[in-house]
Design an enzyme around this catalytic site. Structure first.
Site, PDB file in Angstrom:
ATOM      1  N   CYS A 166      -2.615  40.253 -35.986  1.00 46.30           N
ATOM      2  CA  CYS A 166      -2.932  40.202 -37.421  1.00 46.30           C
ATOM      3  C   CYS A 166      -1.813  40.835 -38.240  1.00 46.30           C
ATOM      4  O   CYS A 166      -1.442  40.348 -39.306  1.00 46.30           O
ATOM      5  CB  CYS A 166      -4.253  40.910 -37.686  1.00 46.30           C
ATOM      6  SG  CYS A 166      -5.673  40.026 -37.030  1.00 46.30           S
ATOM      7  N   ASP A 188       0.842  -1.204   0.000  1.00 44.71           N
ATOM      8  CA  ASP A 188       0.000   0.000   0.000  1.00 44.71           C
ATOM      9  C   ASP A 188       0.873   1.249   0.000  1.00 44.71           C
ATOM     10  O   ASP A 188       1.932   1.289   0.644  1.00 44.71           O
ATOM     11  CB  ASP A 188      -0.900   0.036   1.237  1.00 44.71           C
ATOM     12  CG  ASP A 188      -2.188  -0.753   1.033  1.00 44.71           C
ATOM     13  OD1 ASP A 188      -2.585  -0.947  -0.128  1.00 44.71           O
ATOM     14  OD2 ASP A 188      -2.795  -1.170   2.034  1.00 44.71           O
ATOM     15  N   ASP A 223       5.328  -1.272 -15.547  1.00 47.41           N
ATOM     16  CA  ASP A 223       4.001  -1.789 -15.200  1.00 47.41           C
ATOM     17  C   ASP A 223       3.731  -3.109 -15.922  1.00 47.41           C
ATOM     18  O   ASP A 223       2.625  -3.364 -16.383  1.00 47.41           O
ATOM     19  CB  ASP A 223       2.928  -0.759 -15.552  1.00 47.41           C
ATOM     20  CG  ASP A 223       1.585  -1.066 -14.884  1.00 47.41           C
ATOM     21  OD1 ASP A 223       1.586  -1.775 -13.858  1.00 47.41           O
ATOM     22  OD2 ASP A 223       0.548  -0.606 -15.381  1.00 47.41           O
ATOM     23  N   TYR A 282       0.277   5.833  -0.085  1.00 43.49           N
ATOM     24  CA  TYR A 282      -0.752   6.864   0.048  1.00 43.49           C
ATOM     25  C   TYR A 282      -1.446   7.112  -1.302  1.00 43.49           C
ATOM     26  O   TYR A 282      -2.641   7.369  -1.362  1.00 43.49           O
ATOM     27  CB  TYR A 282      -0.142   8.164   0.573  1.00 43.49           C
ATOM     28  CG  TYR A 282       0.139   8.143   2.057  1.00 43.49           C
ATOM     29  CD1 TYR A 282      -0.809   7.655   2.955  1.00 43.49           C
ATOM     30  CD2 TYR A 282       1.338   8.617   2.572  1.00 43.49           C
ATOM     31  CE1 TYR A 282      -0.559   7.636   4.321  1.00 43.49           C
ATOM     32  CE2 TYR A 282       1.598   8.608   3.942  1.00 43.49           C
ATOM     33  CZ  TYR A 282       0.638   8.110   4.809  1.00 43.49           C
ATOM     34  OH  TYR A 282       0.877   8.088   6.155  1.00 43.49           O
ATOM     35  N   PHE A 283      -0.674   7.031  -2.373  1.00 46.15           N
ATOM     36  CA  PHE A 283      -1.251   7.243  -3.701  1.00 46.15           C
ATOM     37  C   PHE A 283      -2.278   6.154  -4.021  1.00 46.15           C
ATOM     38  O   PHE A 283      -3.389   6.439  -4.476  1.00 46.15           O
ATOM     39  CB  PHE A 283      -0.152   7.249  -4.764  1.00 46.15           C
ATOM     40  CG  PHE A 283      -0.654   7.533  -6.157  1.00 46.15           C
ATOM     41  CD1 PHE A 283      -0.677   8.825  -6.651  1.00 46.15           C
ATOM     42  CD2 PHE A 283      -1.106   6.505  -6.975  1.00 46.15           C
ATOM     43  CE1 PHE A 283      -1.146   9.098  -7.933  1.00 46.15           C
ATOM     44  CE2 PHE A 283      -1.579   6.754  -8.245  1.00 46.15           C
ATOM     45  CZ  PHE A 283      -1.593   8.063  -8.727  1.00 46.15           C
TER      46      PHE A 283
END
Length: 672
Positions: free
Chosen positions: A293, A127, A488, A129-130
C-alpha cells in the site's frame, strides 16, 4: 525482507502440506501435454497398501471404438462386463459417438510404485506416443508413462506394426477411504464446463471426498480432457448423466482445517502448530500489505490503459480487473502454483486490450445460450454465438494462447479467419472470431454433418477454394515477419463464408520460422512434439520433427486431392488403410491416365469439370505431396500455378462439359 520471504514461503508450504496429507493422488493438471517433462503424477497414481483392486475407467465412444467388443479389445476389459456396467443389450450394440461409458478393470500396483491397468496396442502409420495417450486412449495414459514403460521403442521411431505396452491410469482406495465406506476409485474424464461439484453430483458423492482424492482445494482449477479420481461407495450408475450447468464464477477462498485422524495428542499438536503458523503468517501478510500500500501511494496510474501496462497480468494472491471503457477483463488466480492456469501472457493481453473487443463472460454466456450443446459446432470447443444479431464463433481454450493472439494480430488477410474479441474467465480464454456461414470444407467434401448432403461444391467453387488457401499460405510464408508455418492445415481447418470463399483457421499450432534458409525450403526448426492430423503430416515431420514451410505445402497438396476426389485424407479400402497422398502417383502413371483420373474424380461433380484443368491440379498436388522435401514447390510457385488454373476456369463454360458428358453417357448406353 529476504528473511521474511523465506519465513513466508516456509509457513505457506507447511500449511499447504498439512492440508494435503489426507489426499489420495496428485491431480495431473495439464502436465501430460509436455512429453519432455516427467513428474510423479505423469507416470501414474502412487501405490498404497492395496496391491490389486476392482476399479473403473471412463471412455468416450469413438468411430473405431463404439461397441463393447471393440472397446474391450482396446482397453483389455471383458465385453460382457462392459455391457452389464452400461446397460447395453449386446456386446455389438453400437454406442453413439462421444457417449461416456464406464469400463470395469482390475487395477494393480506396478513395480511397487504406480497403479495401472495394462493393455497393448499395435502401432499404425503416423501414431506417436502423444497421439496415443491423448487421442486413442483419451488421456487414460500419458506420453510420459508410455515412453517410460516402452524403452525398446524410441519416441520418434515408432514403426507401424510394433506392439507397445500401454499403462492405463487407475487407483485403489486408501485405508482412510475404505474406512469411510469407499470401495472403488473411478478414473473420470473431465469435459468442458464441468467442475468438481458437478462431477460429484453425477456419482452422488460428497464434493470434499473428490477434492481429497485428488489433493485439490475448492479454489483449484481443473482442466477439461484430464483424468480425475472419483471415490465410490457403490458401483457407478449404468448411465452417466452429465450435470448440465453454465460455468460458475470462481468460488471464494476456503479456510483449511487440520487433517483428522491419528491420536488425540498428535491432533492437538497439529492444531497448535497450524494456529501458530497462521498467526505468524497473518503478521507477515500484514507487513507485506502495508509495504505494498505504501508503494502504491507513491504513484497511482492515471488511466486504465496505464494501469494495465503497470500491473502484471496475474497475481498469485488476488483477483484483478483491467477495464477499458465499460468492459471488464477478469482474471482469477488460485492459491497454489500447482493449480494456476493462465490463458494469455502479459504481453498478449496488453495487445488484446488495445486492439480487440473485450467481452464480459456474461455476454458470451448469453450469446452462446450458456454454451449449450445446440450451439456447439461439430462437438468441438467452438460455439456459435450471436451478438446483437451478428453471428460469431466463440472458441474455448486452456493454457497460454498469447502465441495464437500474437500471430493473428499481425495477419490482415481476407483468407484468414479474423479474430475480433476475447474474454478471460476462470482460467479459460474465449476467443471470438468471425463466423463462417457455410461451415468447414471437410463437411462439404465428406458430408460430415453437412445439412445440404444433396448439394456439393462445383468445379469453380473448388478451384476458388484452392486458390484462396494458397493465397493465405503465400501470405503466411512470404509476407509476415517473421514467416509462419500453420502446421495444422486440413480441410477441417478451412472455413467457407456465405460466398464459399475460403478462410484458413485454427492457428493453435502455428510456428514462426525466423531463418529463411538458402535451400529454397525456407527456415526450419526441430521439435520432439509431433502433433498433427494423420494423412496431412509429411514424412520429415513425423520421423524427425522437422518444421519448415514445406510441411504446409504437403498438407495443402492433400487438400487439393480432397477437392479433386471428394475422398478423405485417410480412408479404408479392401480392409486396409488408404492414405490419399500415396494414391495420386498411381493415378497419373501408365497409359490410361485420363480414365484413371476420371475414376479418381469426385462422383458428385457428375463429370462437369474440365479434364485438362483437373489434370493440371492433380499434377500440382502430386508435386506438393512428394516425400522428398526438395521435390516440393514453394507455396509461391503453387499459388502462381493455381492462379493460371483459376483464370482458365473463369473462361470455361460448364454447359459445354455437361453436354459432352451427356453425349458420352448416351453412347455408352447405346453400346450396351
Amino acid at each position: 525482507m529476504a528473511t521474511t520471504s523465506i519465513l513466508f514461503s516456509f509457513l505457506f508450504l507447511f500449511l499447504i502440506s498439512s492440508t494435503l496429507t489426507e489426499g489420495q493422488q496428485i491431480y495431473l493438471n495439464n502436465d501430460q501435454l509436455d512429453c519432455d517433462t516427467i513428474t510423479n503424477s505423469t507416470l501414474g497414481n502412487t501405490c498404497n497398501s492395496i496391491a490389486t483392486c476392482q476399479s473403473y475407467l471412463t471412455f468416450k465412444s469413438a468411430t473405431k471404438h463404439n461397441t463393447a467388443a471393440t472397446i474391450s479389445t482396446l482397453l483389455n476389459s471383458t465385453p460382457t462386463n462392459i455391457t452389464t456396467s452400461n446397460n447395453l443389450s449386446t456386446v455389438s450394440e453400437v454406442i453413439p459417438t462421444d457417449t461416456l461409458i464406464t469400463i470395469p478393470v482390475t487395477c494393480s500396483c506396478f513395480n511397487n510404485t504406480y497403479y495401472q491397468h495394462n493393455t497393448t496396442y499395435t502401432i499404425s502409420a503416423d501414431d506417436t506416443y502423444f497421439s496415443l495417450a491423448n487421442n486413442t486412449f483419451e488421456a487414460l495414459t500419458t506420453c510420459q508413462a508410455l515412453i517410460a514403460q516402452n524403452p525398446s521403442f524410441p519416441e520418434r521411431n515408432l514403426q507401424a506394426g510394433e506392439r507397445v505396452h500401454v499403462p492405463l491410469r487407475c487407483a485403489c482406495p486408501t485405508k482412510k477411504q475404505r474406512d469411510a465406506g469407499f470401495k472403488y476409485l473411478l478414473t473420470y474424464l473431465v469435459s468442458i464446463g464441468e467442475s468438481i461439484s458437478s462431477i460429484a453430483e453425477i456419482f452422488g458423492v460428497d464434493v470434499q471426498s473428490v477434492l481429497d482424492a485428488n489433493e485439490l482445494s475448492e479454489s483449484s482449477v481443473i482442466y477439461y480432457f484430464t483424468p480425475i479420481s472419483v471415490p465410490l461407495k457403490t458401483e457407478p450408475p449404468k448411465k452417466l448423466q452429465r450435470v448440465a450447468q453454465p460455468p460458475e464464477s470462481p468460488p471464494p477462498p476456503v479456510e483449511t482445517t487440520p487433517p483428522s485422524g491419528g491420536s488425540g495428542n498428535s491432533k492437538k499438536w497439529v492444531v497448535v502448530g497450524v494456529v501458530i503458523g497462521v498467526v505468524v503468517l497473518l503478521l507477515v501478510l500484514g507487513f507485506v500489505l502495508f509495504f505494498i500500500c505504501f508503494r502504491r501511494r507513491t504513484r497511482q496510474p492515471e488511466t486504465a490503459e496505464e494501469a494495465a501496462k503497470a500491473k502484471p497480468f496475474y497475481d498469485s494472491t488476488s483477483t484483478e480487473e483491467v477495464k477499458k471503457g465499460s468492459l471488464d477483463v477478469v482474471t482469477t488466480t488460485t492459491s497454489t502454483s500447482t493449480t494456476q492456469s493462465w490463458s494469455v501472457s502479459s504481453e498478449g493481453v496488453r495487445y488484446a486490450i488495445e486492439s480487440l473487443t473485450v467481452y464480459r463472460f456474461e455476454e458470451l454466456q448469453k450469446a452462446t445460450g450458456f454454451f449449450g450443446e445446440d450451439n456447439r459446432i461439430k462437438g468441438s470447443s467452438v460455439y456459435r454465438a450471436s451478438f446483437k444479431g451478428d453471428d460469431a464463433a466463440v472458441k474455448v481454450l486452456k493454457g497460454d494462447v498469447s502465441a495464437e493472439i500474437n500471430i493473428l494480430k499481425m495477419i490482415n488477410h481476407t483468407n484468414v479467419t479474423r479474430l475480433s474479441g476475447f474474454c478471460v474467465h476462470k482460467g479459460n480464454t474465449y476467443l471470438v472470431y468471425e463466423f463462417a456461414e457455410n461451415g468447414d470444407l471437410d463437411d462439404w467434401l465428406h458430408n460430415h454433418g453437412n445439412k445440404n448432403k444433396d448439394l456439393g461444391l462445383s468445379w469453380k467453387q473448388r478451384v476458388q477454394v484452392a486458390h484462396d488457401v494458397a493465397d493465405a499460405l503465400n501470405y503466411l510464408h512470404n509476407y509476415t515477419n517473421p514467416s509462419h508455418v500453420h502446421k495444422d492445415l486440413k480441410s477441417g481447418n478451412i472455413l467457407l463464408d456465405g460466398n464459399f470463399r475460403a478462410k484458413v483457421s485454427n492457428f493453435g499450432l502455428a510456428r514462426a520460422v525466423e531463418d529463411q534458409g538458402d535451400d529454397g525450403n525456407g527456415g526450419f526448426q526441430l521439435t520432439r512434439h509431433v502433433v498433427g492430423t494423420q494423412g496431412y503430416m509429411p514424412a520429415e515431420y513425423i520421423e524427425n520433427g522437422v518444421i519448415t514451410p514445406k510441411m504446409d505445402v504437403f498438407a495443402f497438396g492433400v487438400v487439393i486431392l480432397e477437392l479433386l476426389s471428394g475422398r478423405e485424407a485417410v480412408g479404408f479400402g479392401e480392409d486396409r488403410q488408404v492414405v490419399l497422398s500415396s494414391t495420386i502417383g498411381q493415378v497419373l502413371e501408365g497409359d490410361n491416365v485420363r480414365e484413371n483420373l476420371r475414376e479418381f474424380m469426385d462422383p458428385s461433380l457428375e463429370g462437369v469439370y474440365p479434364l485438362d484443368l483437373a489434370y493440371s491440379m492433380a499434377e500440382l498436388a502430386k508435386k506438393c505431396v512428394a516425400r522428398d522435401i526438395n521435390s516440393r514447390p514453394n507455396i509461391s510457385e503453387v499459388f502462381m500455378t493455381l492462379s493460371k488454373i483459376q483464370s482458365s476456369t473463369l473462361n470455361w463454360d460448364p454447359s459445354d462439359e455437361l453436354e459432352r458428358f451427356k453425349s458420352v453417357s448416351q453412347m455408352s448406353d447405346t453400346d450396351s
